[in-house]
Every structure is written in structure tokens, then in C-alpha cells.
Design a protein around this motif. Structure first.
Motif, short mmCIF file in Angstrom:
data_model
loop_
_atom_site.label_atom_id
_atom_site.label_comp_id
_atom_site.label_asym_id
_atom_site.label_seq_id
_atom_site.Cartn_x
_atom_site.Cartn_y
_atom_site.Cartn_z
N GLU A 10 0.51 -1.12 0.21
CA GLU A 10 0.00 -0.07 -0.07
C GLU A 10 0.98 1.65 -0.48
O GLU A 10 0.35 2.71 -0.12
CB GLU A 10 -1.16 0.27 1.26
CG GLU A 10 -0.10 0.45 2.25
CD GLU A 10 0.91 -0.88 2.71
OE1 GLU A 10 0.65 -0.54 4.57
OE2 GLU A 10 0.60 -1.32 2.61
N ARG A 11 1.91 1.50 0.29
CA ARG A 11 2.90 1.71 0.13
C ARG A 11 3.77 2.05 -0.66
O ARG A 11 4.66 3.04 -0.90
CB ARG A 11 4.04 2.59 1.61
CG ARG A 11 2.95 2.32 2.79
CD ARG A 11 3.82 2.12 3.88
NE ARG A 11 4.94 3.45 4.45
CZ ARG A 11 6.18 2.18 5.03
NH1 ARG A 11 5.70 1.94 6.02
NH2 ARG A 11 6.87 3.53 4.69
N GLN A 12 4.01 1.23 -1.63
CA GLN A 12 4.92 1.76 -2.88
C GLN A 12 4.18 1.96 -4.21
O GLN A 12 2.74 1.95 -4.80
CB GLN A 12 5.07 -0.19 -3.24
CG GLN A 12 5.73 -0.60 -1.98
CD GLN A 12 5.86 -2.30 -2.65
OE1 GLN A 12 4.81 -2.66 -3.42
NE2 GLN A 12 7.01 -2.75 -2.08
N VAL A 13 4.32 3.27 -4.41
CA VAL A 13 3.99 4.63 -5.72
C VAL A 13 4.70 3.10 -7.27
O VAL A 13 5.41 3.23 -6.82
CB VAL A 13 3.97 5.38 -5.73
CG1 VAL A 13 3.13 6.14 -6.67
CG2 VAL A 13 3.39 5.49 -4.37
N ASN A 69 4.70 6.37 -14.36
CA ASN A 69 5.60 5.73 -15.55
C ASN A 69 6.74 6.08 -16.26
O ASN A 69 6.76 5.15 -16.59
CB ASN A 69 4.29 6.46 -17.12
CG ASN A 69 3.49 6.49 -16.84
OD1 ASN A 69 3.04 5.69 -16.71
ND2 ASN A 69 2.25 7.71 -16.36
N ASP A 70 7.96 6.91 -15.62
CA ASP A 70 9.44 6.70 -16.10
C ASP A 70 10.04 7.57 -14.89
O ASP A 70 9.87 7.86 -14.08
CB ASP A 70 9.16 7.73 -17.19
CG ASP A 70 8.64 9.36 -16.51
OD1 ASP A 70 8.56 9.69 -15.56
OD2 ASP A 70 7.99 9.85 -17.84
N TYR A 71 10.94 7.43 -15.78
CA TYR A 71 12.51 7.71 -14.30
C TYR A 71 12.07 9.03 -14.00
O TYR A 71 12.39 8.97 -13.04
CB TYR A 71 13.62 7.41 -15.66
CG TYR A 71 14.49 7.64 -14.49
CD1 TYR A 71 15.24 7.16 -12.82
CD2 TYR A 71 15.22 9.03 -14.11
CE1 TYR A 71 15.73 7.38 -12.61
CE2 TYR A 71 16.07 8.76 -13.50
CZ TYR A 71 17.25 8.39 -12.21
OH TYR A 71 17.82 8.59 -11.90
N ASN A 72 12.29 10.03 -14.48
CA ASN A 72 11.98 11.57 -13.93
C ASN A 72 10.95 11.59 -13.43
O ASN A 72 11.09 13.16 -12.19
CB ASN A 72 11.69 12.51 -14.93
CG ASN A 72 12.93 12.79 -16.46
OD1 ASN A 72 14.19 12.14 -15.38
ND2 ASN A 72 12.88 12.39 -17.27
N THR A 73 9.60 11.08 -13.74
CA THR A 73 8.18 11.02 -12.66
C THR A 73 8.53 10.61 -11.21
O THR A 73 8.33 11.25 -9.81
CB THR A 73 6.77 10.92 -13.65
OG1 THR A 73 6.94 11.19 -14.77
CG2 THR A 73 5.89 10.65 -12.29
N GLY A 74 9.80 9.48 -10.87
CA GLY A 74 9.70 8.46 -10.17
C GLY A 74 10.55 9.48 -9.25
O GLY A 74 10.29 9.83 -7.91
N LYS A 75 11.73 10.53 -9.43
CA LYS A 75 12.63 11.14 -9.64
C LYS A 75 11.59 11.56 -8.45
O LYS A 75 11.87 12.28 -6.99
CB LYS A 75 13.87 11.87 -9.90
CG LYS A 75 14.29 10.53 -10.92
CD LYS A 75 15.53 10.73 -11.15
CE LYS A 75 16.30 12.13 -10.24
NZ LYS A 75 17.52 12.83 -11.53
N VAL A 76 10.85 12.59 -9.14
CA VAL A 76 9.85 13.58 -8.24
C VAL A 76 9.44 13.41 -7.09
O VAL A 76 9.69 14.02 -6.30
CB VAL A 76 8.94 14.60 -9.65
CG1 VAL A 76 8.23 15.69 -8.96
CG2 VAL A 76 10.00 15.25 -11.18
N VAL A 77 8.74 12.16 -7.70
CA VAL A 77 7.44 11.77 -6.37
C VAL A 77 8.58 11.06 -5.01
O VAL A 77 8.11 11.25 -3.74
CB VAL A 77 6.60 10.13 -6.91
CG1 VAL A 77 6.22 9.62 -5.80
CG2 VAL A 77 6.14 10.97 -7.92
N ALA A 78 9.49 10.68 -5.48
CA ALA A 78 10.64 10.33 -4.50
C ALA A 78 11.26 10.87 -4.14
O ALA A 78 11.47 10.52 -2.92
CB ALA A 78 11.93 8.40 -4.61
N LEU A 80 5.43 7.39 1.80
CA LEU A 80 5.26 6.65 0.93
C LEU A 80 6.88 5.93 1.10
O LEU A 80 7.50 6.42 1.87
CB LEU A 80 5.91 7.45 -0.09
CG LEU A 80 6.71 6.87 -1.24
CD1 LEU A 80 5.78 6.42 -1.96
CD2 LEU A 80 7.44 8.67 -2.21
N LYS A 81 6.59 4.63 0.65
CA LYS A 81 8.23 3.77 1.35
C LYS A 81 9.10 4.15 -0.01
O LYS A 81 10.14 4.02 -0.16
CB LYS A 81 7.90 2.39 1.23
CG LYS A 81 9.00 1.49 1.34
CD LYS A 81 8.25 0.30 2.09
CE LYS A 81 9.89 -0.89 2.83
NZ LYS A 81 9.11 -2.22 3.03
#
Length: 1058
Positions: free
Chosen positions: A578-581, A584-593, A601-602
């Protein structure tokens, strides 16, 4: 209920009143094709309908086909039912009234004497309504209409029931024997029967496969039964061994007693034998004592006799002279040896002196021979050798350079081959990995569970099934088999990377089940199985919104679909899904993480499986695991298999290209090797030439230098000096030799004097010494005999004391010990069993205790080994065997019964196949006979040949006007009317062999001339009237020539509106 059938009886000989049931009484059309509102009332026998083109004649047959359930494409007039709706209308209605009277009436108590079939067609749907004679609705299902159709044997798709305009045109114009065969095969219902028999055969084969699967399913139980039986036999064998062990213990106990008795008997014999040796030994001692006393007396007498003889002074003088003479002889020998050695040295020095004189003479002669001409020749030879040396060196250096160049080229080519090998290995490795993934996906396609552990998880599930009764709660797993994706396959890779190894995990409820599952995994050879312990009674966890990541991106939990609450709870509690988001791509992942700082968020996973997370100030990004298998959660793997197949093809193609390049490189390398070998041979030859030339030049140069530097005068002086030194040494050795010779002469004189004195002494005391020596030798002999007698007496004393008497004492002590041991063994053996019981089990069989002990030890070892193999008792094993045997016996009985039924079905099917083939043969002959009968009405003869193997039907026609009496094998060789008439005869022959309440033919006479049409129409009407069933004949031609009668009804369709 009647079934569709082909009959071989002639219908013309009877008109059954039962055929009245099923005929069409009325047809009403509303907005159907060209009809707005049309109604036709049919007679019970022959109905002839005529009209102009476009008046809607063919629409009547089309409406009948649609009303009785035919599909739109089956009518060959439209592709969908809505195409039959008249232009401008929204729906169409087909109203058919079927006569329901007589013996074959269908449910007359429900429908009455008329059955109304009404089919309504709209733009989107169509419906069927069945009504009774009063117009009340009875049923509205297609199955009920099908029941009526089967009862009345109405098959509108059979061309012998309804031959539409298109079928008539196709039938009349077809000259293909295979098309005629299909028409015959379908019209006589042989096609339907054949399809039914093939369907039954397939069903039997499927049933056999199911039975085989069921029998295969019980094979593990049969294997367990066999294992249990082996265990029981082994346990029974163990019981037998235990009984043998007890018996052997009894035998062993008494064998010690019997062995002691045997030893006591042997010991008594031994003691008697030892006692018998005492008198003999004592007699020998007395004999030796008497002999010793006699020798002592002789010795005393001999000593007194020697004392009266001469003293030993003469003897001492003789010994002293003998020693002095020996020393003198030894000194003479040593001096003679030194003289000989000095003489030999002098002779060697004289010979050396002669050789030096000869060498000095040769040196003078050689110096005179060296002239100026010889020196010139030597210079010429030396120059020639230098030229040869330079040429050989140049050639050798050139070949070495060429060899080095070829070696560099070869090394480069070798490096190129190694590089290509590396490329080939890389591509083959990738190809093997891709093929492994394809095999895994195909296994997953056939069985989804194999995606989460392969064949090992299948084996594990089988073992779990075998031990399912021992589990408190059956394990759940693998977890991946319980998961599905909600939104297609988009997030499949990301979710698989997020859950990871937990996809292969199993869940159990407590530690006992954990240990049991571990044991099952070990039995299935499933190493490193991850097992999770979780309470199965826990309801599905409800996660509040404030505990979820506050983001618009989906989480792993939101993507998953699972019906098992325990699996969801495990993924939430242990996997934090439930804490794994998912992004779509690497750049979006960097922003979110890393930038948005989202609560709860884990981890963040991208579409390709990249993982991002932060722990305090540390930001971590992990690339996708290339070794991890993906696509296990996808619902369809065909696309992945196709993509991987293309990748595998490309990798294999690249590998083949590199292999081709490698072969070309190897060919080039072989050429270089050949050139290298040739150059090496030339280089070796040139090297040998260069070396030999160089050596020859060096030797010649040294020889010239030696000759130039030679000084003969100095060499002569050295030789003269050496000669003088040798002469000096010779003189010194001669002086020493003279001194040694003088000393030798003196020693010889001294030795001769000593020898004269010794001879005189020996001559004067010769007689006395001889008597003394004889007496001394006799005394020595007596003393030796005394020593021998003493030794013999001591020997026999020792034998008596240490051997005879000692052995008797030891034997008596051993006898006493054996007696005591026997008493103890008898007491112990009596405790184990009485002596009479031993006789009942066969006694000791003459075996020694050691043999029985070895046998007992072997049996005990076997008993321990077999007892350790099985911890269960034999009674438990027998009860378990009986339980499993009852369980499997019932299944085996059921499966045997199923096989018997299948064999009966197979026998019945084969019987029906034979009947079918016989009926097909009869129908073939009947068709030809009836066809010829109809042709004769026009004076024509013919025959029909049917080949079931080739699936062809050929028609041969003999025309009366043909003088050659030659049959026409191809109907296309006839005129249009003749071909149409012969084809009509073929159709009537088929009609006569089939049965239906009504028949319809449309435009069957369009290609006939007037005479043929008249004959054909009369033939058709006569046939229809004679057969007695309802006929609907549609023709665009004038029907005035049709025979009139009470069974013939003619109808004229209204002309189409312009």
C-alpha cells in the motif's frame, strides 16, 4: 420424436395420412423484402407459383427458411437479418401456420391442430414466438422451435427440402463431381450421420483421455500402496529376524556349554599325553649323566699323561722364529714392490723424452713449409667466405622481417577470431536466455502456477496434496497464483519488481504447518522455499486514507486484484504494497520519490522496474534486475512470446553472421599459417646456411691468426727446457732405486738366516712335538665330548622342567578353569532356556559359539538398520494399507466400469460405422437405379457412380439419338435442356430417398427448352402427387401446360409495381 433419416423404400407406392402433419397451411409476410403485406394459402399437395421477375416469388422460400431458424448467410440473399426488412420500414414479420393433425401431430393437447411460428425482425434484434391454433403464445425460445423442426423432420438447409433459386442455378450448372457428391451426401443425410459418428468418436476419445488422466491421478496412491506393501513385508521380515535373534541367543548360551565340554575332553586327552612323556625324558637324562661321568674319568687320565711329557719351551721358540721369519718375508715383498714402481716411472719418463724430441723435429719441418703463396690462397678463401657470410646474413634478416610481419598479421587475425568468439558467445547466451524465457512463458500459458517456481512448485503442490490431511489448514501459495492485475498488463513489470520473491512464497498458519511444509519442500527438491507464517483467521485489513501515500499515482495494492484475504494481508503487513507507488517514467519517479516528500511513501517503481527510495538524507536509485523473470502476472503472454521469438530470431541471426565471419577469418588464418610455415622453413634453411658460413669464417680467421702468430723458435726452446727437466727427474729416480735395491738385498739375507734357524729347531724336536700334539688333540676331543654331554644333560633337564612338567601343570590349571567356566555357562544358559527347549529349535547344529555370535551380530545389525528405517508399527502400517486399498479399490472399480462402458460405446460406434458404410453403399445403388428410372421417361438411360473415398459423384448419360452408343460422362457435353432434365432426374432420385413434410423448388426449369420443360414439369408433378407430401414449385414461365387436378394448386403472383 422422429429423427432425420434417409430411407430406401419407394414413397410412390404409398401415401400416408401421417404426412399431413407438418405441411405449410399459410404464409403471411409484413415488410419482408419486396412485400409490404402478403399472404399465401398453400394446398396440402402440389403448389405451383408463377409470376414475373421481381414479383417476390423467391422471397416466399427465403421467408420459410428464416422462419425455421436459418441464418441470413445461409439463405444466400443477405448477410444479416435486418437486411430483409423492406426499405422504409423499421421491422418485418414472418407468420407461418403449420398443420398439426394426424398420428405425427406435435403436442396437440398444447398447440391444437395448427402451430403458428412468428418471427419478428428489427434493426437490432429478432425474436421467435410459437402460438397455438387460437393465436395464444405458448413458447418463445429457439430450442422449442428446434424441437418442432426435429419432430417434423424439417431441414430447410437440405437442398432436397428447399432448393432456392441460387441453389438451383448452382446445382444445374455445376459440372464438378465433388460438388455433386456434397449435394448427394447432404441430401441423403449421410453428411449429418457421418458428422454425428465423428463427433461421438471424438467424445469417446476425450472420455478415454479423461479416464486415463483419472487413472494417472491415482498412480501416486498406487505407488504409496506398493511402498506400504514393501514396508509391511520389510517389517514382517524384521519380525522374522527378531525371532531368529531370540533363538540364536538361546543357541549361543548352550553352545558355550557344549564348547566347554568339548574343550574339557580335549584337555583331558592332552594331560594324559603330556604325562606319558615324563618316563621317556627321565631315561634320556639318566643316559646322558652316565656318559658324562665316563668322559670325565678319561679326561683326567689324558691330562696326567701330557704332564709327564716335555715342557713347552721348544714350542715357544718355534713360534718366535716363525713370527720373525714372516716379518722378514713381508719386508722383502714391500721393498721389491717399491723397486718395481720406481723402475716403471723411469721407463715412462724415457718414453716422454723421445716424444718431445720427435715434436721438436716436426716443428722445424712445418715452419719451413709455410710460404707466401699459401698465405695468398688463404686470404682469397677468407674473402670468399666473408661474401657468402654477408649474403647469407642479408637473406636471413629479410626472411626474419617477413616472418615478423606475418606473425603480426596472424596475431591480429587471432585477436579478431577471439573477438568474434566473444560476440558469438554473447549472442548465443542471449539467445539461450530468451528461449528459456519463452519456455517459461509457454509453461505459464498452459499452467499459470509454473510461472512461480516452475516444475518444482508443481511437484510441491502434489506433495502437499498427498499430505493435506496432516496440515492444520492447507497452505496458500504460491502467492503470485492468487494475484491478477486490474488494468491490463501495463504495470506488470513494476508490480513484479515491487513484490519480488514474495510471488513464489507460501503462507501457513502456524509453526507446525511450517515444519511440515518444509518437509514437503525437501521431498519435492524445492530448495530455498520462502514460507510465511500468518494467522488465516485475520479478516482483510482496511487501511485508512491518512495512512496511504497522498498522490495521484497508483499504488501496488490498487493495481492488484485478489480474492484471498490472507494473501492481501501478507502483502500489506510484510510487503508494504500500500506504500509502494507506481509511475510511468524515471523523471516522474525522481520527483515523486525525492522532491515531493510524500507521507507514508516507502518506494517508487517505474514501468520498467526501476526502484527509488530515500532513507533520511540518502537517496537511492536501483536499476531493474535483469535476471528477474517478468511477465508472470500478465493475463496474456502471446505478445511477449512473439516479441521474445523475434528477439531470439535476431540474436540467432547475429550469431550466425558472426559464425560466418569467424569461418572467413579462420580461412584467412589458415592461409597465414601456410605462409608462416613456408617462411619458417626458408628462414630455418637460411639460418643454417648463415650459421655454417659464420662458423667456417670464424674457423678460417682463427686458423689464419694462429698461423701468423706462431713462433716456432719459442716452441723449440720450450721443448728443450722440458727435456732437460725430464732428464733431471730420471737421475733422481735412479738414485732412489739404487737405495731401495740395497735394502732389499739386506732383507733377503736376514730372512734366509731365520729360515735356517727354524729348520734346525724343527729337526731337533720333531719327535717330541709330534707325541705332544697328538696327546693334546685327544684331550681337546675328550673335552668337547664332555661339553656336548653336559649340554645334552642340561637340555633334557630343561625339557623336563620347563616343557613337560610345566605343560602338565598349565594343562591341569586350564582344565580346572574350563570346569568352573562350564558350571557358570550352564547356570546362565538355564536362565535363558532349559536344555529340552533347545532341542525343539534344532539344537546348535554343530556350530561353534564364534560362528553363532557372528551370525547373531549380523542379524542384530540388520535388525537395527531395518528398525531405524521405519518408525511406525506394523499394525499401523497394515491399517493404513487396508484404508488406502479400500479407497483406491473403489476408484479402480469405477474406472474399470468406465472403461467397460467406453469399450461398449466404441463397439457400438464401430457397429454403427459398419452399418453406416453398408447403408451408404445401398443408397449409392438405390440412387443410380432411381435416377435411371426417371431418365427412362424421356427415353434416356444413365448411371450414377459414387466414390466415397475420393468423395466424387459422376453421372453418365446415354442419349437415344447417339448412334455410337457411347455414354456422356460429363453433363456439360449435353444441351442445356438435356443437362437440366438429367440433373432434375438426379434431384428427384434424391427426393425419393429422403423424407420431409414439404419441399420447395425455385426456377428449376429456367435452362430447359419447351419440350424438356413440359416433360420435366409433368415428371415433377407426377412425382409430387404420387409421393403425397406438400410441394411448392416456383417458376417464371407459363403454367398453363401443367397438369390440372384436385391435388395441384396454381397461384399467380401480382406484377411488381413500377
Amino acid at each position: 420424436m422422429k429423427r432425420a433419416r434417409a430411407t430406401g423404400e419407394s414413397s410412390s407406392s404409398r401415401v400416408s395420412p401421417s404426412l399431413e402433419a407438418g405441411v405449410i397451411k399459410k404464409l403471411r409476410l409484413e415488410n419482408f423484402m419486396c412485400h409490404s403485406n402478403h399472404e399465401t394459402v398453400f394446398g396440402n399437395h402440389v403448389n405451383v407459383i408463377t409470376g414475373q421477375n421481381g414479383s417476390g416469388k423467391s422471397a416466399i422460400l427465403t421467408a420459410l427458411c428464416v422462419a425455421f431458424g436459418c441464418r441470413a448467410k445461409g439463405t444466400q440473399r443477405a448477410s444479416t437479418l435486418k437486411d430483409f426488412i423492406k426499405t422504409g420500414a423499421s421491422n418485418a414479420v414472418i407468420h407461418v401456420e403449420i398443420q398439426n393433425e394426424g398420428e405425427d401431430a406435435f403436442k396437440p393437447e398444447m398447440y391444437g391442430d395448427v402451430i403458428i411460428v412468428e418471427r419478428r425482425i428489427s434493426e437490432s434484434t429478432s425474436s421467435i414466438t410459437l402460438k397455438d391454433h387460437q393465436g395464444k403464445k405458448v413458447f418463445s425460445r429457439k430450442a422449442d422451435l428446434q424441437e418442432i423442426i426435429e419432430h417434423f423432420n424439417i431441414d430447410v438447409e437440405n437442398p432436397c427440402v428447399i432448393m432456392s433459386q441460387d441453389k438451383s442455378r448452382e446445382f444445374l450448372h455445376s459440372g464438378n463431381n465433388k460438388d455433386k457428391f456434397k449435394f448427394f451426401y447432404k441430401a441423403t443425410l449421410l453428411q449429418q450421420v457421418n458428422d454425428l459418428l465423428e463427433s461421438i468418436s471424438n467424445e469417446i476419445a476425450i472420455a478415454r483421455g479423461i479416464v486415463e488422466e483419472l487413472e494417472t491421478a491415482i498412480k501416486p496412491i498406487e505407488k504409496e500402496l506398493n511402498e506400504l506393501q514393501v514396508k509391511i513385508k520389510t517389517m514382517e521380515h524384521v519380525e522374522q529376524i527378531s525371532i531368529q535373534v531370540q533363538q540364536l541367543k538361546k543357541k549361543l548360551a548352550w553352545s558355550w556349554v557344549y564348547d566347554a565340554d568339548k574343550k574339557l575332553e580335549e584337555q583331558n586327552v592332552k594331560i594324559e599325553k603330556l604325562k606319558s612323556r615324563v618316563p621317556t625324558c627321565q631315561a634320556k637324562i639318566d643316559k646322558q649323566l652316565h656318559q658324562l661321568e665316563k668322559l670325565i674319568e678319561n679326561c683326567s687320565a689324558k691330562k696326567a699323561e701330557i704332564a709327564n711329557m716335555m715342557t713347552s719351551q721348544v714350542k715357544q721358540m718355534k713360534e718366535s722364529l716363525s713370527r720373525s721369519m714372516s716379518l722378514a718375508k713381508k719386508e722383502v715383498y714391500e721393498l721389491q714392490r717399491d723397486c718395481n714402481r720406481k723402475t716403471s716411472n723411469i721407463q715412462k719418463m724415457v718414453q716422454q723424452l723421445k716424444r718431445l724430441e720427435l715434436q721438436m723435429q716436426d716443428t722445424h719441418e712445418q715452419h719451413l713449409k709455410n710460404t707466401q703463396a699459401e698465405e695468398f690462397d688463404m686470404e682469397e678463401k677468407l674473402k670468399q667466405l666473408r661474401d657468402e657470410f654477408n649474403d647469407a646474413k642479408s637473406e636471413y634478416d629479410r626472411l626474419k622481417e617477413e616472418e615478423a610481419m606475418l606473425m603480426n598479421s596472424r596475431n591480429g587475425q587471432t585477436d579478431e577470431i577471439r573477438r568474434i568468439d566473444v560476440k558469438i558467445q554473447d549472442h548465443e547466451k542471449k539467445y539461450n536466455e530468451i528461449m528459456h524465457n519463452i519456455r517459461n512463458l509457454k509453461n505459464q500459458q498452459s499452467n499459470k502456477i509454473t510461472a512461480f517456481g516452475g516444475n518444482k512448485v508443481i511437484n510441491l503442490l502434489r506433495v502437499i496434496e498427498r499430505y493435506h490431511q496432516r496440515f492444520k489448514v492447507p497452505p496458500i501459495g504460491p502467492i503470485g497464483a492468487h494475484l491478477k492485475l486490474r488494468s491490463g498488463n501495463k504495470w506488470a513489470v513494476a508490480v513484479e519488481h515491487a513484490i519480488g520473491r514474495m510471488l513464489n512464497s507460501f503462507i501457513v498458519t502456524d509453526h507446525k504447518d511450517f515444519r511440515l511444509l518444509k518437509q514437503c519442500a525437501k521431498e519435492a527438491n524445492y530448495d530455498r522455499l520462502q514460507i510465511i507464517i500468518y494467522d488465516f483467521s485475520t479478516p482483510r485489513l482496511m487501511i485508512p486514507e491518512h495512512m496511504l501515500p497522498n498522490t495521484n499515482h497508483p499504488s501496488t495494492l490498487s493495481i492488484l486484484q485478489c480474492e484471498n484475504d490472507t494473501v492481501v494481508n501478507v502483502l500489506v503487513d510484510l510487503g508494504n504494497v500500500e506504500r509502494q507507488v507506481l509511475v510511468n517514467d524515471y523523471n516522474t519517479g525522481k520527483v515523486v520519490a525525492f522532491e515531493e516528500r510524500i507521507q507514508n511513501l516507502k518506494e517508487v517503481f517505474t514501468l520498467d522496474g526501476c526502484k527509488m527510495f530515500s532513507r533520511g538524507p540518502v537517496q537511492t536509485t536501483l536499476p531493474p534486475n535483469k535476471k528477474q523473470r517478468y511477465g508472470r502476472l500478465t493475463s496474456s503472454v502471446e505478445a511477449d512470446i512473439e516479441k521474445l521469438s523475434n528477439d531470439a530470431f535476431n540474436e540467432q541471426k547475429d550469431a550466425n553472421d558472426y559464425k560466418r565471419n569467424k569461418r572467413e577469418a579462420e580461412l584467412k588464418l589458415e592461409d597465414l599459417d601456410k605462409k608462416m610455415n613456408s617462411i619458417k622453413r626458408l628462414c630455418t634453411s637460411a639460418g643454417r646456411t648463415f650459421s655454417s658460413t659464420k662458423i667456417a669464417l670464424e674457423e678460417k680467421t682463427k686458423e689464419q691468426a694462429a698461423e701468423r702468430s706462431s713462433t716456432p723458435l719459442s716452441s723449440v726452446d720450450e721443448i728443450v727446457e722440458e727435456i732437460s727437466e725430464i732428464n733431471k727427474k730420471i737421475k733422481e729416480e735412479q738414485v732412489l732405486l739404487e737405495g731401495l735395491e740395497q735394502r732389499r738385498q739386506e732383507s733377503v739375507g736376514k730372512a734366509n738366516d731365520l729360515k735356517v734357524n727354524f729348520d734346525e729347531l724343527c729337526e731337533s724336536a720333531n719327535n717330541e712335538l709330534a707325541s705332544l700334539e697328538k696327546a693334546e688333540s685327544e684331550l681337546m676331543e675328550i673335552e668337547r665330548e664332555i661339553d656336548s654331554a653336559k649340554k645334552a644333560k642340561d637340555h633334557y633337564d630343561n625339557v623336563m622342567k620347563n616343557k613337560v612338567l610345566h605343560d602338565i601343570k598349565v594343562a591341569e590349571e586350564h582344565n580346572l578353569e574350563l570346569t568352573k567356566s562350564r558350571e557358570v555357562n550352564v547356570e546362565k544358559a538355564s536362565i535363558i532356556c532349559c536344555q529340552n527347549e533347545l532341542a525343539t529349535i534344532g539344537g546348535c547344529d554343530g556350530k561353534t559359539p564364534e560362528q553363532i555370535s557372528a551370525q547373531l551380530e549380523s542379524l542384530n545389525h540388520t535388525l537395527r538398520r531395518e528398525s531405524q528405517r521405519y518408525s511406525e508399527s506394523i499394525d499401523d502400517l497394515r491399517m493404513l494399507y487396508a484404508k488406502k486399498e479400500r479407497k483406491i479399490a473403489k476408484r479402480q472399480q469405477v474406472y474399470r466400469a468406465l472403461r467397460q462402458k467406453l469399450n461398449a460405446c466404441q463397439s457400438a460406434l464401430e457397429f454403427r460405422m459398419r452399418k453406416f458404410q453398408a447403408n451408404a453403399t445401398n443408397l449409392k445403388h438405390q440412387l443410380s437405379w432411381k435416377f435411371n428410372g426417371h431418365l427412362k421417361k424421356k427415353g434416356i438411360s444413365g448411371v450414377i457412380k459414387v466414390d466415397y473415398e475420393q468423395m466424387t459423384l459422376s453421372i453418365e448419360v446415354q442419349m437415344p439419338q447417339d448412334a455410337s452408343n457411347k455414354a456422356v460422362r460429363d453433363t456439360r457435353g449435353l444441351s442445356g435442356g438435356e443437362r437440366s432434365f438429367s440433373t432434375l432426374c438426379f434431384a428427384l432420385a434424391l427426393h425419393e430417398m429422403t423424407e420431409s413434410p414439404f419441399r420447395a423448388m425455385d426456377e428449376f426449369d429456367v435452362f430447359m427448352d419447351a419440350v424438356s420443360r413440359k416433360i420435366s414439369m409433368d415428371t415433377l408433378v407426377d412425382f409430387a402427387v404420387a409421393q403425397g407430401s406438400q410441394w411448392i414449385l416456383i417458376t417464371p414461365h407459363d403454367t398453363s401446360l401443367v397438369k390440372a387436378g384436385n391435388r395441384v394448386k396454381k397461384m399467380q403472383m401480382a406484377a411488381p409495381r413500377s
